[in-house]
Scaffold this active site. Structure first.
Site, PDB file in Angstrom:
ATOM      1  N   GLU A   1      -4.561   7.884  -2.629  1.00 44.77           N
ATOM      2  CA  GLU A   1      -5.170   6.537  -2.154  1.00 44.77           C
ATOM      3  C   GLU A   1      -5.349   5.744  -3.436  1.00 44.77           C
ATOM      4  OE1 GLU A   1      -5.741   5.045   1.560  1.00 44.77           O
ATOM      5  OE2 GLU A   1      -4.826   6.752   0.841  1.00 44.77           O
TER       6      GLU A   1
ATOM      7  N   HIS B   1       0.551  -1.142  -0.027  1.00 45.45           N
ATOM      8  CA  HIS B   1       0.018  -0.126   0.125  1.00 45.45           C
ATOM      9  C   HIS B   1       1.103   1.381   0.084  1.00 45.45           C
ATOM     10  CE1 HIS B   1      -3.698   2.144   1.129  1.00 45.45           C
ATOM     11  NE2 HIS B   1      -2.804   3.222   1.711  1.00 45.45           N
ATOM     12  N   GLU B   2       1.558   1.426   1.081  1.00 40.77           N
ATOM     13  CA  GLU B   2       2.464   2.579   1.079  1.00 40.77           C
ATOM     14  C   GLU B   2       3.500   2.581  -0.076  1.00 40.77           C
ATOM     15  OE1 GLU B   2       1.656   4.471   3.324  1.00 40.77           O
ATOM     16  OE2 GLU B   2       0.503   3.208   4.532  1.00 40.77           O
TER      17      GLU B   2
END
Lengths: 496, 496
Positions: A291, A261-262
């Site tokens: 996002e 994700h990051e």
């Protein structure tokens, strides 16, 4: 280059330096700083924030922006003026005394919220939330006196977004997700989860992180992975992007998908055009677009059947005993299972949007004045019952769980769900001409990255968010791509 | 409090914030920052340094300092004015164009020195060093037109220090150390060193670091230990002090004494009076005084027979095979052995001052104009032969080994040797009334720390350095305490 643009660039570089300093201090605070250092850090950050504020908001800058708007000779210069003007207005449209009072209110509100959450004492936090709601409602009038005050905030976070779009978006999601969840509950195939909760040695988990960084193509010369309580991404500048993770000794997949994700956030920051370095228009555009990239790499890539196939041999090698009798298919099913829960940050891909929908509906009602702050806990609990079928045992696991409202952020939550939907549409569009699954199964993410760089990453804030969303999605935004994706995925997963 | 003092305090807090930011960025750069981040960091630091400079050096600050000097009502306020005035003069007495040119010269000089050192090419660096020497000679005239220019710089680094004192100091050291080294070489007892070079597991080495931090009383809430290429200490503020170390897989004692040394710096910073927080007079006083504390904890405590006795059981427990046949006495002898070497930073306690003496004599001669820069390598090599009995094989291991001159620091080196001498005298004086050895053998450093806090640490820059040196030493400074210490220690160690 006109003289006003030269001066504007100098101002942008100064503002960059303060961002750099504050990001560096914050990264240090979240990763390694000793606990006892908070007081002196707060003192320093107050001075630096104030200095940065004073650089931007003053009569000279206002005059410079007017001149530069007239002098801008190309798209980039015009975009720099536009972005700085936006930041200027964000502050300058609110009377200085009200702005200062709000800043102070938020500073006081955060520790009260922390205590209220810990002690399940909503009454403690309620007076602060009331003042925040009132202030946000009043501030909205300075930006657009005749517009719905909640829409003003939606528009400020996700520029161009309206209540009508948001209502339709969440209605579409709800119409798909709620029946899907019911079908899963009533006749979904069982998913094996017994292997998830066991000892996963940290050394091997760290090698998983490295593997994800390598597959994502995040070079150690420009992207550091650190550890913090809650994973996050921060960019010092394009050439120095930091991501963090948190290792759980009994949950290997938590770290894996945090890094995925990051890492998506980091890829976006790393691929912004170098021409934008040190200007006001470098960095990712809206939070929804950011996002969209993190969720794309976490979910659409990371949780795909193809990518699990690619990663499986590495996982087997790193965890030979833990995964001795676990198949590739079982891992894929386990990391995609959907289970209604109380906590947003622990939610799976299917239920996540429902958590956001609850917050969207409630913050909209508070700002619009149709829900009193004192009635928030009851309203919250009713919606969790309705959408997720759950009873909320206490406010710490209910309406006090997120820090956002305590920080004054109202109108920010929808971005999280929009990001998922943007990503789904982008993948659907790219899949028309690319065999993404075949590429991911081989661990080849370059074609995907090239396409995303082409459509979104390179631009930073050079283009308006609405343009970027359309470019990323390959057409007008349509939430049905996301709901179609969810339907197809969960129907297959649970053999519905 | 008078209005001018209120304004002065506000300025001091602003300057503090920039120090904090630059220290935080530097600490990050030296410990974890990815290599590829240097460009953006340099851009940010240039802006922040410039902003800090502009805050201090301007007509308003000059007027404020004049007013505050008249308004100061107590010792602390007067000291704050004095210290800021000193910092102001440091810059403002030099014409702005010359100051800017010198800053640029140093920026250019450092990478050239780096390359010259790597390639053993003194001719590459010589033109830069010539300009630096000329500039420092010229600048000294602005501070004191009639004074020896080298003494002006001595006085700026170690305030109050004269050439006469320095000459006498080094003459005293030389008269003791050179014959001692000869005696060791000619009839010193052999020291066992076979156990030093072996595998020392890093996990156990990290526990050694922790043990030293505990014994020194450096609480993890306020003092972080990190890793960097070269160990250093930096204070974000009194409540957040960072030290670093470097682990060598084949040398356990390198880390042990690095932590002991940097821990001494950290103790000083941690014990400055809280009333001085965020002012211009917090932080350790001169570099000589700072080094006195680091060397005191590294050498006088850490390398004492008593402390080795205290640490021995821990070392045996952590390294049972490595130290299976090594006695306490053998460790003490090994960590105190004296051997002439070419490199200052690797020198032992006995020979270290000779390295400094070479630099002192040569930089003095260059500034005074009695040594041409082109003749530096030959002069350097001659002195290493004379004092240490060594042939210098190349300039990288000779006059190019230290960065100090490339950074423009001339007159700074003597502080290193003075620090050792201050510490020796302090210990001698404290020993009159305290049984330090008995305390250290038990790992009890509190009485020593209380005494040092009482004599030095608490004051920061509240007092003038000369006052602090006298307070620390318990009387007028006398280098014979240091030479007596060396004589006694090395006579016993080598059974001379």
């Amino acid at each position: 280059m006109k003289e006003s643009i030269v001066r504007l660039r100098a101002l942008e570089k100064q503002l960059y330096a303060y961002r750099y300093a504050l990001n560096a201090i914050d990264f240090d605070a979240e990763t390694v700083a000793p606990e006892g250092g908070a007081d002196g850090r707060a003192e320093a950050c107050e001075v630096l924030s104030r200095a940065s504020f004073d650089l931007l908001v003053n009569e000279d800058t206002a005059a410079l922006l007017r001149q530069a708007a007239a002098d801008a000779e190309d798209e980039q210069q015009a975009a720099e003026v536009r972005e700085l003007q936006r930041q200027y207005d964000e502050i300058a449209k609110i009377p200085a005394a009200e702005y200062a009072a709000f800043t102070k209110l938020v500073q006081q509100s955060i520790p009260v919220w922390t205590k209220a959450k810990r002690t399940n004492d909503f009454a403690l936090f309620a007076p602060y939330l009331e003042k925040i709601v009132e202030a946000r409602r009043a501030q909205a009038k300075y930006f657009a006196p005749d517009r719905d005050p909640y829409e003003v905030w939606l528009d400020r976070y996700e520029r161009g977004l309206t209540i009508a779009q948001c209502d339709e978006f969440f209605a579409t999601l709800r119409a798909t997700i709620v029946p899907l969840l019911a079908a899963i509950r009533d006749h979904g195939a069982a998913i094996r989860t017994d292997f998830l909760d066991q000892d996963w040695p940290l050394d091997a988990q760290k090698l998983v992180s490295q593997k994800i960084m390598e597959l994502w193509g995040l070079e150690p010369e420009h992207c550091l992975l650190a550890e913090s309580e809650h994973p996050f991404t921060t960019e010092f500048w394009r050439g120095d992007v930091r991501i963090t993770t948190h290792y759980m000794p009994r949950d290997m997949f938590s770290n894996l998908y945090s890094v995925a994700h990051e890492g998506g956030h980091a890829l976006y920051e790393r691929h912004i055009a170098p021409e934008l370095d040190y200007t006001a228009i470098t960095g990712g555009a809206t939070m929804g677009l950011h996002e969209s990239q993190s969720r794309l790499f976490e979910n659409y890539v990371g949780r795909s059947r193809a990518f699990v196939h690619c990663l499986y041999p590495t996982l087997r090698e790193l965890f030979p005993t833990q995964l001795a009798d676990v198949t590739e298919e079982e891992i894929w099913r386990a990391v995609n299972r959907a289970e209604p829960g109380l906590i947003r940050t622990e939610a799976d891909e299917l239920t996540y949007a429902l958590h956001i929908m609850v917050r969207y509906e409630l913050e909209k009602a508070m700002i619009q004045g149709t829900l009193a702050v004192r009635d928030l806990p009851a309203a919250w609990n009713a919606k969790y019952k309705e959408y997720l079928g759950l009873d909320v045992p206490d406010d710490g696991h209910g309406c006090l769980q997120d820090i956002h409202w305590a920080m004054g952020d109202m109108g920010y939550f929808p971005s999280y769900a929009l990001g998922s939907a943007y990503g789904a549409q982008a993948i659907a569009d790219l899949s028309k001409t690319m065999d993404l699954d075949a590429q991911w199964a081989e661990g080849n993410l370059q074609p995907l990255k090239d396409a995303l760089c082409d459509r979104l990453w390179q631009y930073g804030n050079l283009k308006e968010p609405a343009w970027l969303v359309k470019s990323l999605c390959g057409g007008d935004f349509d939430p049905h791509y996301f709901t179609d994706y969810l339907k197809a995925k969960y129907t297959a997963l649970y053999q519905l």
